[in-house]
Scaffold this motif. Structure first.
Motif, PDB file in Angstrom:
ATOM      1  N   ALA A 153      35.087  35.988  44.203  1.00 22.34           N
ATOM      2  CA  ALA A 153      36.440  36.637  44.173  1.00 22.34           C
ATOM      3  C   ALA A 153      36.426  37.455  45.580  1.00 22.34           C
ATOM      4  O   ALA A 153      37.335  37.137  46.397  1.00 22.34           O
ATOM      5  N   LYS A 154      35.256  37.914  45.834  1.00 22.55           N
ATOM      6  CA  LYS A 154      34.992  38.782  47.175  1.00 22.55           C
ATOM      7  C   LYS A 154      35.093  38.025  48.191  1.00 22.55           C
ATOM      8  O   LYS A 154      35.451  37.993  49.300  1.00 22.55           O
ATOM      9  N   SER A 155      34.113  36.931  48.003  1.00 21.45           N
ATOM     10  CA  SER A 155      33.961  36.002  49.311  1.00 21.45           C
ATOM     11  C   SER A 155      34.955  35.250  49.538  1.00 21.45           C
ATOM     12  O   SER A 155      35.461  35.110  50.675  1.00 21.45           O
ATOM     13  N   GLN A 205      38.882  48.174  52.007  1.00 24.21           N
ATOM     14  CA  GLN A 205      39.103  47.461  50.595  1.00 24.21           C
ATOM     15  C   GLN A 205      38.036  46.816  49.986  1.00 24.21           C
ATOM     16  O   GLN A 205      37.927  46.463  48.896  1.00 24.21           O
ATOM     17  N   TRP A 206      36.695  46.740  50.741  1.00 22.34           N
ATOM     18  CA  TRP A 206      35.648  46.146  50.377  1.00 22.34           C
ATOM     19  C   TRP A 206      35.414  46.660  48.817  1.00 22.34           C
ATOM     20  O   TRP A 206      34.933  45.853  48.015  1.00 22.34           O
ATOM     21  N   SER A 207      35.159  48.009  48.744  1.00 19.34           N
ATOM     22  CA  SER A 207      34.574  48.323  47.218  1.00 19.34           C
ATOM     23  C   SER A 207      35.670  48.471  46.149  1.00 19.34           C
ATOM     24  O   SER A 207      35.369  48.286  45.038  1.00 19.34           O
ATOM     25  N   THR A 210      39.870  34.540  53.633  1.00 25.93           N
ATOM     26  CA  THR A 210      41.510  34.710  53.951  1.00 25.93           C
ATOM     27  C   THR A 210      41.251  35.729  55.381  1.00 25.93           C
ATOM     28  O   THR A 210      42.569  35.696  55.975  1.00 25.93           O
ATOM     29  N   LYS A 211      40.439  36.576  55.631  1.00 28.91           N
ATOM     30  CA  LYS A 211      40.538  37.455  56.621  1.00 28.91           C
ATOM     31  C   LYS A 211      39.731  36.714  57.692  1.00 28.91           C
ATOM     32  O   LYS A 211      39.569  37.598  58.882  1.00 28.91           O
TER      33      LYS A 211
END
Length: 302
Positions: free
Chosen positions: A69-71, A60-62, A76-77
Motif C-alpha cells: 500500500a505504501k509503495s 504523510q509517510w508515517s 502515484t507521487k
C-alpha cells in the motif's frame, strides 16, 4: 515527585524485566536509512519533483501502512525509496553516535527511558542550523526539564553536579509518549500501573515479614481479667516475647509467658491470596507494557 515515582517503579522486579525486554528487543532491529528519489518514469519524463512535494510525502509517510500500500502510494507521487550511501552524513552520525557510545546502546537506553519515564532526551552536539550534529548524547530524564514558551518549547534546563545547563530547543531531541494530562511530558507505563505496583510491593513486603518471623502468624498478648498492666510492663513482656519467639532462629519454640496469653490474629498466605496477587500483577504489567507475561515466570527464563 517524578524521580521518586521512577525509582519506585523501576525497582519492581517484574516492571524492570518488562522494560529490559522491550529495550533489548530494540537492539536487534536493523538500522536502515532511506531517502526518497524520483522513480524511473519520472526521470525519463524529466518531471520535476519539488521540495514541497517531497516534504508533503515525508509528512504523510508515517500515516501509511508498510508494504504494498505504501509503495503504491509512492508510485502515484513519482517517488521510490533507496538506501543512502555508506558515507551519508546521517549514516556516519548514527554509526558513530558519540565517544564511548554506540547505536545499540543509544537505542536500548532510548526505549528504556521512554517506557520507564515516558520521555527520552538526546543532546545534539556540534552543528547548527546549516550543519548536522556530529555527536548524540543521551540525557537522564530525571535531570532535565522543559521550559514552556508562548508558542511551544522555549528550551530545556538540566541540573548536573550542582550546575544548571541551558539548552535551546534545537539542541535537544525530545521523544515522548502521548499524555492527556500534560502537554510537555510523556506518560510512562508506570502511571496506569501505580496501584498495581503498590499492591505488589505490599505483597512482597508481606512475604519478607512472613519468612523473617519464621512463618509465624502475627497475634496479640493479653493479660488475665482483673490484672492491671501498665505500659512499662506491657512493653517488657512484648520485648521478651519477640526476643524469644520472633525470627527464623526461634521457629518451633513453645510460647510460655507467666500471666499472659497469646492469640493468633493474622491470616495465612493462602487466605490472603498471596500467589493470586502475584499472577494478577503479572497480567496487568504485561497488558500495559505489551510484553509477554511468560517472561515473569521462573520456569520460562531459560
Amino acid at each position: 515527585n517524578v524521580k521518586t515515582d521512577l525509582e519506585f517503579a523501576v525497582s519492581h522486579p517484574y516492571y524492570y524485566a518488562a522494560l529490559r525486554h522491550i529495550a533489548r528487543a530494540s537492539m536487534g532491529v536493523p538500522l536502515r536509512i532511506m531517502r526518497l528519489v524520483p522513480d524511473g518514469e519520472t526521470q525519463k519524463s524529466s518531471r520535476y519533483i519539488s521540495k514541497a512535494t517531497s516534504s508533503h510525502v515525508q509528512r504523510q509517510w508515517s500515516k501509511w501502512p508498510t508494504g504494498d500500500a505504501k509503495s503504491e502510494w509512492l508510485r502515484t507521487k513519482g517517488l521510490v525509496t533507496e538506501d543512502v550511501d555508506d558515507d551519508h552524513e546521517l549514516r556516519l552520525l548514527l554509526d558513530r553516535v558519540s565517544t564511548g557510545s554506540t547505536w545499540s546502546f543509544l537505542i536500548y537506553s532510548t526505549l528504556f527511558d521512554l517506557d520507564a519515564s515516558g520521555n527520552c532526551y538526546w543532546e545534539l552536539v556540534g552543528g547548527d542550523k546549516f550543519r548536522p550534529p556530529t555527536e548524540i548524547y543521551r540525557i537522564e530524564p530525571s535531570t532535565i526539564k522543559v521550559k514552556p514558551g508562548e508558542h511551544g518549547v522555549a528550551g530545556y534546563e538540566m541540573k548536573a553536579n550542582g550546575k544548571t545547563i541551558e539548552f535551546s530547543p534545537d539542541e535537544i531531541l525530545h521523544f515522548r509518549y502521548p499524555n492527556p494530562l500534560d502537554q510537555w511530558y510523556g506518560m510512562p507505563a508506570a502511571t496506569p500501573l501505580r496501584q498495581t505496583l503498590l499492591t505488589d510491593w505490599n505483597r512482597m513486603l508481606y512475604g519478607n515479614a512472613f519468612f523473617a518471623n519464621g512463618t509465624q502468624i502475627g497475634g496479640i498478648l493479653t493479660s488475665p481479667d482483673g490484672v492491671d498492666v501498665d505500659d512499662d510492663m506491657m512493653q517488657r513482656r512484648l520485648d521478651e516475647f519477640n526476643k524469644a519467639h520472633a525470627g527464623v532462629k526461634n521457629l518451633g519454640k513453645v510460647v510460655a509467658m507467666e500471666g499472659f496469653q497469646y492469640h493468633e490474629t493474622g491470616h495465612a498466605p493462602k487466605d490472603a491470596e498471596f500467589l493470586g496477587l502475584a499472577n494478577r500483577s503479572d497480567t496487568e504489567i504485561s497488558a500495559v507494557t505489551g510484553t509477554p507475561s511468560a517472561i515473569f515466570k521462573a520456569e520460562n527464563i531459560n
